[in-house]
Motif scaffolding. Sequence first.
Motif, PDB file in Angstrom:
ATOM      1  N   ASP A 133     -79.851 -12.603  -4.885  1.00 45.82           N
ATOM      2  CA  ASP A 133     -80.555 -11.718  -5.820  1.00 45.82           C
ATOM      3  C   ASP A 133     -80.043 -10.283  -5.715  1.00 45.82           C
ATOM      4  N   VAL A 134     -79.918  -9.798  -4.484  1.00 46.88           N
ATOM      5  CA  VAL A 134     -79.398  -8.445  -4.263  1.00 46.88           C
ATOM      6  C   VAL A 134     -77.946  -8.352  -4.732  1.00 46.88           C
ATOM      7  N   LYS A 135     -77.183  -9.387  -4.435  1.00 45.21           N
ATOM      8  CA  LYS A 135     -75.770  -9.418  -4.847  1.00 45.21           C
ATOM      9  C   LYS A 135     -75.643  -9.288  -6.364  1.00 45.21           C
ATOM     10  N   ASN A 136     -76.478  -9.999  -7.105  1.00 47.19           N
ATOM     11  CA  ASN A 136     -76.389  -9.970  -8.572  1.00 47.19           C
ATOM     12  C   ASN A 136     -76.718  -8.589  -9.143  1.00 47.19           C
ATOM     13  N   ILE A 137     -77.681  -7.888  -8.523  1.00 47.35           N
ATOM     14  CA  ILE A 137     -78.026  -6.539  -8.991  1.00 47.35           C
ATOM     15  C   ILE A 137     -76.860  -5.590  -8.770  1.00 47.35           C
ATOM     16  N   ILE A 138     -76.273  -5.642  -7.574  1.00 54.05           N
ATOM     17  CA  ILE A 138     -75.130  -4.759  -7.276  1.00 54.05           C
ATOM     18  C   ILE A 138     -73.955  -5.094  -8.189  1.00 54.05           C
ATOM     19  N   LYS A 139     -73.739  -6.382  -8.406  1.00 51.85           N
ATOM     20  CA  LYS A 139     -72.599  -6.825  -9.212  1.00 51.85           C
ATOM     21  C   LYS A 139     -72.698  -6.327 -10.650  1.00 51.85           C
ATOM     22  N   GLU A 140     -73.915  -6.196 -11.168  1.00 45.97           N
ATOM     23  CA  GLU A 140     -74.110  -5.694 -12.534  1.00 45.97           C
ATOM     24  C   GLU A 140     -73.596  -4.274 -12.700  1.00 45.97           C
ATOM     25  N   ILE A 141     -73.768  -3.463 -11.639  1.00 45.87           N
ATOM     26  CA  ILE A 141     -73.396  -2.042 -11.716  1.00 45.87           C
ATOM     27  C   ILE A 141     -72.029  -1.772 -11.087  1.00 45.87           C
ATOM     28  N   TYR A 142     -71.763  -2.428  -9.959  1.00 46.00           N
ATOM     29  CA  TYR A 142     -70.526  -2.191  -9.221  1.00 46.00           C
ATOM     30  C   TYR A 142     -69.834  -3.512  -8.876  1.00 46.00           C
ATOM     31  N   PRO A 143     -69.293  -4.223  -9.870  1.00 43.02           N
ATOM     32  CA  PRO A 143     -68.630  -5.506  -9.591  1.00 43.02           C
ATOM     33  C   PRO A 143     -67.444  -5.368  -8.637  1.00 43.02           C
ATOM     34  N   GLY A 144     -66.746  -4.228  -8.721  1.00 42.14           N
ATOM     35  CA  GLY A 144     -65.597  -4.007  -7.852  1.00 42.14           C
ATOM     36  C   GLY A 144     -65.984  -3.951  -6.385  1.00 42.14           C
ATOM     37  N   GLU A 145     -67.157  -3.393  -6.088  1.00 45.73           N
ATOM     38  CA  GLU A 145     -67.620  -3.302  -4.702  1.00 45.73           C
ATOM     39  C   GLU A 145     -67.940  -4.694  -4.144  1.00 45.73           C
ATOM     40  N   ILE A 146     -68.506  -5.554  -4.974  1.00 46.33           N
ATOM     41  CA  ILE A 146     -68.777  -6.925  -4.551  1.00 46.33           C
ATOM     42  C   ILE A 146     -67.460  -7.651  -4.272  1.00 46.33           C
ATOM     43  N   PHE A 147     -66.471  -7.443  -5.146  1.00 48.50           N
ATOM     44  CA  PHE A 147     -65.152  -8.056  -4.935  1.00 48.50           C
ATOM     45  C   PHE A 147     -64.550  -7.615  -3.598  1.00 48.50           C
ATOM     46  N   LEU A 148     -64.593  -6.322  -3.320  1.00 45.56           N
ATOM     47  CA  LEU A 148     -64.026  -5.812  -2.070  1.00 45.56           C
ATOM     48  C   LEU A 148     -64.785  -6.338  -0.853  1.00 45.56           C
ATOM     49  N   SER A 149     -66.106  -6.434  -0.969  1.00 44.14           N
ATOM     50  CA  SER A 149     -66.902  -6.912   0.165  1.00 44.14           C
ATOM     51  C   SER A 149     -66.650  -8.393   0.440  1.00 44.14           C
TER      52      SER A 149
END
Length: 307
Positions: A133-149
């Motif tokens: 759930d937290v991942k999806n919220i971050i991904k909506e705004i900062y998809p690049g940060e999720i990719f790097l993480s």
Amino acid sequence: MKKSLNIFIIFSLVFLITDRLVGSGIELIEKKVYTGQSVGKVNQFISVKDSVDLIVFGSSRASHHVDAKVLNDKSYNMGVDGTRIGYCAALISSLKKKKQIILVHIDPITLFGGDYAGNDVLSLLSLSSRNEDVKNIIKEIYPGEIFLSEAFKCYSYNGKLFGILKNYFKPSYNYLEYDGFDPLYPTNGQKEIFRKIILNTDLALFKNNSASDYPNAITDKFISIIKKKCEDNNSKLIFFTSPTMKKNSDELSLKTKVYFDSRDIEYFDFSNLQEVKEYDNWKDFTHLSYQGAQAFTKALSKRIYNN
């Protein structure tokens, strides 16, 4: 050329393997940390969020101002210094329990400010690897940060490692007795200094004025996410503004009220609460002392349960 390519491949493999090993080791330690605002408070929140009936979200003006146990015996204050609405929305998205009371602090100047980009959600990047759930919220705004993480396991722990290790080896408090409320206790000397500052400040001119005619788009998006989650969980959602000596202009206060009315969201504005007007109730211009927090929490409780 071939030799250089081989060296690069070997170096990349060593880097990736080391990153995976070190990152996995940090993650194992991080999961066991339940103190400190780096990751500990979030871990405690995750462990209690679906067993409590009332949760407070917001910045330091939530964590220092609301004694949640006065509102409800089964409660938790998830206010964290320096965070804003994005951080709240990401954590609220993880709630599963039905029929909770969700209190979210917001300052009108952040609702009608144009500079907010939602980057406070990145504080929860390390949590995103184990909470969809937290991942999806971050991904909506900062998809690049999720990719790097996901590509580099240690990336999520940038700036957090010292706090994680410190609270792992030497917890800063007994988390089993902690409910998230962080009261402020100014000393007599600090009170006297603050009193002198107040005497030399023209509070009539010390105001937040509207920065924009329209709500910040990112803030509005996060509020929509919060509202939707609370509707899905059949939870009672209340946004509130806690007392502050730096007053909001009448125009800003009115626009905030109109905004929440238009969204059919309950909103309590305590920015001018008379019960805390004496300087002894304050740590500084925007933060209440423990004494002030108790007075404010009682007023908040009365408003919630009368409604």
